[in-house]
Design a protein around this motif. Structure first.
Motif, PDB file in Angstrom:
ATOM      1  N   SER A 338     -29.672  69.497   5.716  1.00  0.00           N
ATOM      2  CA  SER A 338     -30.656  69.020   6.526  1.00  0.00           C
ATOM      3  C   SER A 338     -30.878  67.350   6.244  1.00  0.00           C
ATOM      4  CB  SER A 338     -31.909  69.542   5.866  1.00  0.00           C
ATOM      5  OG  SER A 338     -31.939  71.069   6.295  1.00  0.00           O
ATOM      6  N   MET A 339     -31.555  66.662   6.909  1.00  0.00           N
ATOM      7  CA  MET A 339     -31.572  65.135   6.819  1.00  0.00           C
ATOM      8  C   MET A 339     -32.715  64.703   7.411  1.00  0.00           C
ATOM      9  SD  MET A 339     -27.395  64.357   8.218  1.00  0.00           S
ATOM     10  CE  MET A 339     -27.553  65.918   9.194  1.00  0.00           C
ATOM     11  N   VAL A 340     -33.193  63.640   6.726  1.00  0.00           N
ATOM     12  CA  VAL A 340     -34.182  62.548   7.060  1.00  0.00           C
ATOM     13  C   VAL A 340     -33.957  61.292   7.230  1.00  0.00           C
ATOM     14  CG1 VAL A 340     -36.545  61.567   6.569  1.00  0.00           C
ATOM     15  CG2 VAL A 340     -35.970  64.194   5.959  1.00  0.00           C
ATOM     16  N   PHE A 341     -34.206  60.471   8.268  1.00  0.00           N
ATOM     17  CA  PHE A 341     -33.844  59.237   8.397  1.00  0.00           C
ATOM     18  C   PHE A 341     -34.929  58.372   8.246  1.00  0.00           C
ATOM     19  CE2 PHE A 341     -33.519  55.451  11.291  1.00  0.00           C
ATOM     20  CZ  PHE A 341     -32.393  54.918  10.800  1.00  0.00           C
ATOM     21  N   VAL A 342     -34.714  57.509   7.256  1.00  0.00           N
ATOM     22  CA  VAL A 342     -35.624  56.382   6.771  1.00  0.00           C
ATOM     23  C   VAL A 342     -35.380  54.921   7.069  1.00  0.00           C
ATOM     24  CG1 VAL A 342     -36.900  55.668   4.549  1.00  0.00           C
ATOM     25  CG2 VAL A 342     -36.112  58.266   5.049  1.00  0.00           C
ATOM     26  N   THR A 343     -36.455  54.166   7.287  1.00  0.00           N
ATOM     27  CA  THR A 343     -36.274  52.934   7.455  1.00  0.00           C
ATOM     28  C   THR A 343     -37.043  52.030   6.522  1.00  0.00           C
ATOM     29  OG1 THR A 343     -37.975  52.821   9.176  1.00  0.00           O
ATOM     30  CG2 THR A 343     -35.583  53.058   9.837  1.00  0.00           C
ATOM     31  N   ALA A 344     -36.616  50.919   6.129  1.00  0.00           N
ATOM     32  CA  ALA A 344     -37.352  49.907   5.082  1.00  0.00           C
ATOM     33  C   ALA A 344     -37.772  48.921   5.810  1.00  0.00           C
ATOM     34  CB  ALA A 344     -36.517  49.802   3.856  1.00  0.00           C
ATOM     35  N   GLU A 345     -38.879  48.342   5.624  1.00  0.00           N
ATOM     36  CA  GLU A 345     -39.314  47.098   6.243  1.00  0.00           C
ATOM     37  C   GLU A 345     -39.075  45.706   5.656  1.00  0.00           C
ATOM     38  OE1 GLU A 345     -44.031  46.444   4.801  1.00  0.00           O
ATOM     39  OE2 GLU A 345     -43.874  47.742   6.728  1.00  0.00           O
ATOM     40  N   ALA A 346     -38.576  46.121   4.397  1.00  0.00           N
ATOM     41  CA  ALA A 346     -38.258  44.956   3.470  1.00  0.00           C
ATOM     42  C   ALA A 346     -36.945  45.468   2.612  1.00  0.00           C
ATOM     43  CB  ALA A 346     -39.247  44.486   2.650  1.00  0.00           C
ATOM     44  N   PRO A 347     -36.040  44.794   2.135  1.00  0.00           N
ATOM     45  CA  PRO A 347     -34.992  45.139   1.556  1.00  0.00           C
ATOM     46  C   PRO A 347     -35.418  45.358  -0.044  1.00  0.00           C
ATOM     47  CG  PRO A 347     -34.800  42.498   1.801  1.00  0.00           C
ATOM     48  CD  PRO A 347     -35.753  43.210   2.579  1.00  0.00           C
ATOM     49  N   ILE A 379     -28.877  46.624   6.536  1.00  0.00           N
ATOM     50  CA  ILE A 379     -28.905  48.249   6.055  1.00  0.00           C
ATOM     51  C   ILE A 379     -29.903  48.631   7.159  1.00  0.00           C
ATOM     52  CG2 ILE A 379     -29.900  49.941   4.876  1.00  0.00           C
ATOM     53  CD1 ILE A 379     -28.591  48.465   2.220  1.00  0.00           C
ATOM     54  N   THR A 380     -29.331  49.364   8.209  1.00  0.00           N
ATOM     55  CA  THR A 380     -30.250  49.812   9.162  1.00  0.00           C
ATOM     56  C   THR A 380     -31.237  50.940   9.138  1.00  0.00           C
ATOM     57  OG1 THR A 380     -28.516  51.014  10.334  1.00  0.00           O
ATOM     58  CG2 THR A 380     -28.712  48.725  11.293  1.00  0.00           C
ATOM     59  N   GLY A 381     -31.032  51.533   7.871  1.00  0.00           N
ATOM     60  CA  GLY A 381     -31.971  52.728   7.573  1.00  0.00           C
ATOM     61  C   GLY A 381     -30.997  53.534   6.654  1.00  0.00           C
ATOM     62  N   PHE A 382     -31.328  54.632   6.003  1.00  0.00           N
ATOM     63  CA  PHE A 382     -31.186  55.561   5.105  1.00  0.00           C
ATOM     64  C   PHE A 382     -30.989  57.076   5.559  1.00  0.00           C
ATOM     65  CE2 PHE A 382     -32.811  51.884   2.987  1.00  0.00           C
ATOM     66  CZ  PHE A 382     -31.844  51.558   1.994  1.00  0.00           C
ATOM     67  N   ILE A 383     -30.002  57.720   5.468  1.00  0.00           N
ATOM     68  CA  ILE A 383     -29.957  59.189   5.708  1.00  0.00           C
ATOM     69  C   ILE A 383     -30.105  59.653   4.245  1.00  0.00           C
ATOM     70  CG2 ILE A 383     -28.526  61.204   6.305  1.00  0.00           C
ATOM     71  CD1 ILE A 383     -29.396  59.447   8.649  1.00  0.00           C
ATOM     72  N   VAL A 384     -31.142  60.367   4.245  1.00  0.00           N
ATOM     73  CA  VAL A 384     -31.485  61.263   2.883  1.00  0.00           C
ATOM     74  C   VAL A 384     -31.205  62.548   3.369  1.00  0.00           C
ATOM     75  CG1 VAL A 384     -33.152  61.848   1.203  1.00  0.00           C
ATOM     76  CG2 VAL A 384     -33.359  59.792   2.628  1.00  0.00           C
ATOM     77  N   GLN A 385     -30.151  63.302   2.545  1.00  0.00           N
ATOM     78  CA  GLN A 385     -29.380  64.515   2.998  1.00  0.00           C
ATOM     79  C   GLN A 385     -29.455  65.391   1.668  1.00  0.00           C
ATOM     80  OE1 GLN A 385     -24.841  65.266   2.646  1.00  0.00           O
ATOM     81  NE2 GLN A 385     -25.195  64.454   4.702  1.00  0.00           N
ATOM     82  N   ALA A 386     -29.739  66.707   2.308  1.00  0.00           N
ATOM     83  CA  ALA A 386     -29.693  67.918   1.160  1.00  0.00           C
ATOM     84  C   ALA A 386     -28.767  68.664   1.947  1.00  0.00           C
ATOM     85  CB  ALA A 386     -31.186  68.581   1.501  1.00  0.00           C
ATOM     86  N   ARG A 387     -28.163  69.481   0.960  1.00  0.00           N
ATOM     87  CA  ARG A 387     -27.122  70.277   1.235  1.00  0.00           C
ATOM     88  C   ARG A 387     -27.308  71.642   0.388  1.00  0.00           C
ATOM     89  NH1 ARG A 387     -22.683  66.838   3.075  1.00  0.00           N
ATOM     90  NH2 ARG A 387     -21.039  68.598   3.115  1.00  0.00           N
ATOM     91  N   ALA A 417     -39.919  49.710  -3.518  1.00  0.00           N
ATOM     92  CA  ALA A 417     -39.876  50.358  -2.299  1.00  0.00           C
ATOM     93  C   ALA A 417     -41.304  50.806  -1.753  1.00  0.00           C
ATOM     94  CB  ALA A 417     -39.096  51.422  -2.214  1.00  0.00           C
ATOM     95  N   LYS A 418     -42.346  50.761  -2.745  1.00  0.00           N
ATOM     96  CA  LYS A 418     -43.592  51.126  -2.363  1.00  0.00           C
ATOM     97  C   LYS A 418     -44.272  50.819  -1.201  1.00  0.00           C
ATOM     98  CE  LYS A 418     -47.855  52.956  -4.627  1.00  0.00           C
ATOM     99  NZ  LYS A 418     -47.619  54.165  -4.028  1.00  0.00           N
ATOM    100  N   GLY A 419     -44.652  51.291  -0.158  1.00  0.00           N
ATOM    101  CA  GLY A 419     -45.363  50.707   0.796  1.00  0.00           C
ATOM    102  C   GLY A 419     -44.428  50.224   2.068  1.00  0.00           C
ATOM    103  N   LYS A 420     -43.071  50.418   1.658  1.00  0.00           N
ATOM    104  CA  LYS A 420     -41.995  49.671   2.646  1.00  0.00           C
ATOM    105  C   LYS A 420     -41.280  50.825   3.531  1.00  0.00           C
ATOM    106  CE  LYS A 420     -41.105  45.643  -0.401  1.00  0.00           C
ATOM    107  NZ  LYS A 420     -42.117  46.140  -1.514  1.00  0.00           N
ATOM    108  N   LEU A 421     -41.497  51.986   3.375  1.00  0.00           N
ATOM    109  CA  LEU A 421     -40.609  53.021   3.825  1.00  0.00           C
ATOM    110  C   LEU A 421     -41.504  53.813   4.894  1.00  0.00           C
ATOM    111  CD1 LEU A 421     -39.278  54.639   0.652  1.00  0.00           C
ATOM    112  CD2 LEU A 421     -37.893  52.816   2.090  1.00  0.00           C
ATOM    113  N   ALA A 422     -40.684  54.226   5.745  1.00  0.00           N
ATOM    114  CA  ALA A 422     -41.069  55.101   6.973  1.00  0.00           C
ATOM    115  C   ALA A 422     -40.132  56.183   7.144  1.00  0.00           C
ATOM    116  CB  ALA A 422     -41.479  54.192   8.216  1.00  0.00           C
ATOM    117  N   ALA A 423     -40.468  57.370   7.124  1.00  0.00           N
ATOM    118  CA  ALA A 423     -39.749  58.583   7.346  1.00  0.00           C
ATOM    119  C   ALA A 423     -39.750  58.913   8.802  1.00  0.00           C
ATOM    120  CB  ALA A 423     -39.885  59.828   6.443  1.00  0.00           C
ATOM    121  N   HIS A 424     -38.757  58.944   9.651  1.00  0.00           N
ATOM    122  CA  HIS A 424     -38.723  59.297  10.893  1.00  0.00           C
ATOM    123  C   HIS A 424     -38.104  60.729  11.235  1.00  0.00           C
ATOM    124  CE1 HIS A 424     -39.352  55.000  11.656  1.00  0.00           C
ATOM    125  NE2 HIS A 424     -38.587  54.880  10.796  1.00  0.00           N
TER     126      HIS A 424
END
Length: 491
Positions: A338-347, A379-387, A417-424
């Protein structure tokens, strides 16, 4: 003319870019009359010669190969899209991949179909190597390699203390493989080697605690090291080494890998029917009929089934399969991912000076940076992955709760990262009803199945990566499509 088996295989897998990657001579694939075996049980007026179940890569390629030999083919797909385990989020930055990610230089078949599809390929291998390795988190504590080597809770043998958990098992399998020829992994002569990966790792000096940390938390195959055959891991290692020998490059489709099966489907001469969930396959008098959930039926002298066994076990088959094949359909494992795609508005990683990637031993799973913009450094985003078990846990939580947890947990570990993340998007392969898990895997004692599971059953034929014995991933799916096309043609 009717093509012989050798010319067919070369024509399918080795012309164009595929020929360059495989070292085989370029051979065209001219249209030919149906082979002798294909005429048995001829199609009735208006019916196709062959029905192909599943519009993933193996199904689409098998259908195309048969059309090239003059057969009329219809493809039936339960999803509202083509592609199977190729799944791209086309509406997200960088077009993140939820399934198939990239192909190496040795993917002769894969590069061949990409060329045929007319999609633009881009080299992405170098992007994987940009930046520092993922930071290790044990609990809430971030550890560099040097800190991990001295960490009191490090359960690895003294000589392996500096090896990070995600590196240890593939390193040991690569160094200690028992196979002289990885292609022989399913040969009965190697049956005595068909032990659990756990037993194999114990033989290399790892404790149960070390195995749990290095494999069970985020297993490459299966649910844990007890659940997967060591031979499967050694086979995969051999395939990976062959890819590395072919060259360091990896390729993906610019704009998203899903564009490739979409283009291949458009090249089909026959129908590609979407949204047709298959509920039964019946055979009678040398013919097969496919029954769909909406009441529609389709018949042909031959049916190719590319459905994963996890989905096929929910399809009624009459007469039923028997022996090892029935056992494999009922029991072959498919790994939850299972995966969540996350973006960050600032590095935020530049602010805290830490690696953007994170390997954790907790509920967050693994945070994998994506570099799929025009600038590879971006970095266009992050895949957060659980297996495996963690993926099942996430699925029980539900998509919205998981997305909130992922953001909160990253912020707790990385205050910058606080306040900079959005999970899609949240995507679960176990909850995807037409797959019910990601890749298949072989448990200890099941390697003996491999020479039996893909044998034709009357008018029913089988393909898909789960039936391949000489390649993994997309290349394995394409290998299986060549085999099944030859079987249908009676070659």
């Amino acid at each position: 003319m009717v093509m012989d088996r050798r010319k067919f295989t070369l024509g399918a897998a080795a012309f164009g870019m595929g020929a360059l990657a495989s070292g085989l001579p370029a051979v065209a694939s001219p249209r030919a009359a149906p082979a002798k075996g294909a005429g048995k049980g001829a199609a009735r007026s208006g019916e196709p010669d062959v029905l192909v179940l599943g519009a993933g890569i193996s199904g689409l390629q098998a259908a195309w190969l048969l059309e090239e030999q003059g057969l009329k083919v219809t493809v039936i797909e339960g999803r509202s899209r083509v592609g199977g385990r190729i799944m791209t989020l086309l509406d997200q930055p960088g077009y993140p991949e939820m399934g198939f990610n990239s192909m190496g230089e040795g993917y002769g078949r894969g590069l061949d179909i990409a060329q045929r599809a007319g999609v633009e390929m881009q080299e992405v291998g170098a992007r994987y190597r940009i930046g520092p390795p993922s930071l290790l988190y044990i609990g809430d504590q971030p550890l560099t390699r040097e800190e991990w080597a001295k960490f009191p809770g490090n359960p690895f043998p003294d000589a392996l203390k500096s090896v990070l958990p995600a590196e240890l098992v593939p390193m040991l399998v690569a160094q200690k493989t028992r196979l002289e020829d990885w292609n022989s992994w399913h040969d009965p002569v190697n049956a005595k080697l068909d032990i659990s990966l756990h037993d194999f790792l114990r033989q290399q000096g790892l404790s149960d605690q070390a195995i749990h940390l290095s494999y069970d938390i985020a297993p490459y195959y299966g649910m844990n090291a007890y659940d997967v055959s060591a031979l499967l891991s050694e086979y995969n290692d051999g395939f990976v080494k062959a890819q590395i020998a072919a060259g360091p490059k990896s390729f993906a489709v610019k704009g998203g890998n899903l564009l490739m099966p979409m283009a291949l489907a458009k090249q089909m001469k026959g129908d590609v029917l979407l949204g047709r969930e298959i509920v039964a396959i019946t055979q009678d008098g040398g013919r097969a009929t496919v029954h769909c959930a909406d009441g529609a039926t389709f018949s042909a002298p031959r049916v190719i089934c590319s459905l994963p066994f996890s989905a096929l076990r929910n399809v009624r088959i009459e007469p039923g399969l028997s022996g090892v094949q029935a056992q494999a359909v009922a029991q072959l494992g498919y790994q939850p991912i299972s995966m969540v795609f996350v973006t960050a508005e600032a590095p935020f990683w530049e602010q805290d000076g830490l690696s953007p990637g994170m390997w954790t031993d907790g509920v967050l799973g693994n945070v994998i940076p994506q570099r799929y913009g025009d600038d590879p450094q971006q970095i266009t985003g992050f895949i957060v992955q659980a297996r495996a078990n963690l993926a099942n846990y996430w699925d029980r939580m539900g998509a919205e709760a998981v997305k909130a947890m992922v953001v909160a947990r990253i912020e707790a570990l990385r205050p910058a990262a606080k306040g900079k993340l959005a999970a899609h998007s949240y995507f679960s392969w176990s909850q995807e009803k037409f797959n019910l898990g990601d890749f298949s895997y072989i448990a200890p004692g099941q390697v003996a199945w491999m020479d039996e599971i893909a044998k034709p059953a009357g008018s029913l034929f089988f393909c898909g990566e789960h039936t391949a014995t000489g390649a993994r991933g997309l290349e394995g799916a394409l290998e299986s499509s060549e085999r099944v096309a030859l079987e249908v043609l009676g070659m």
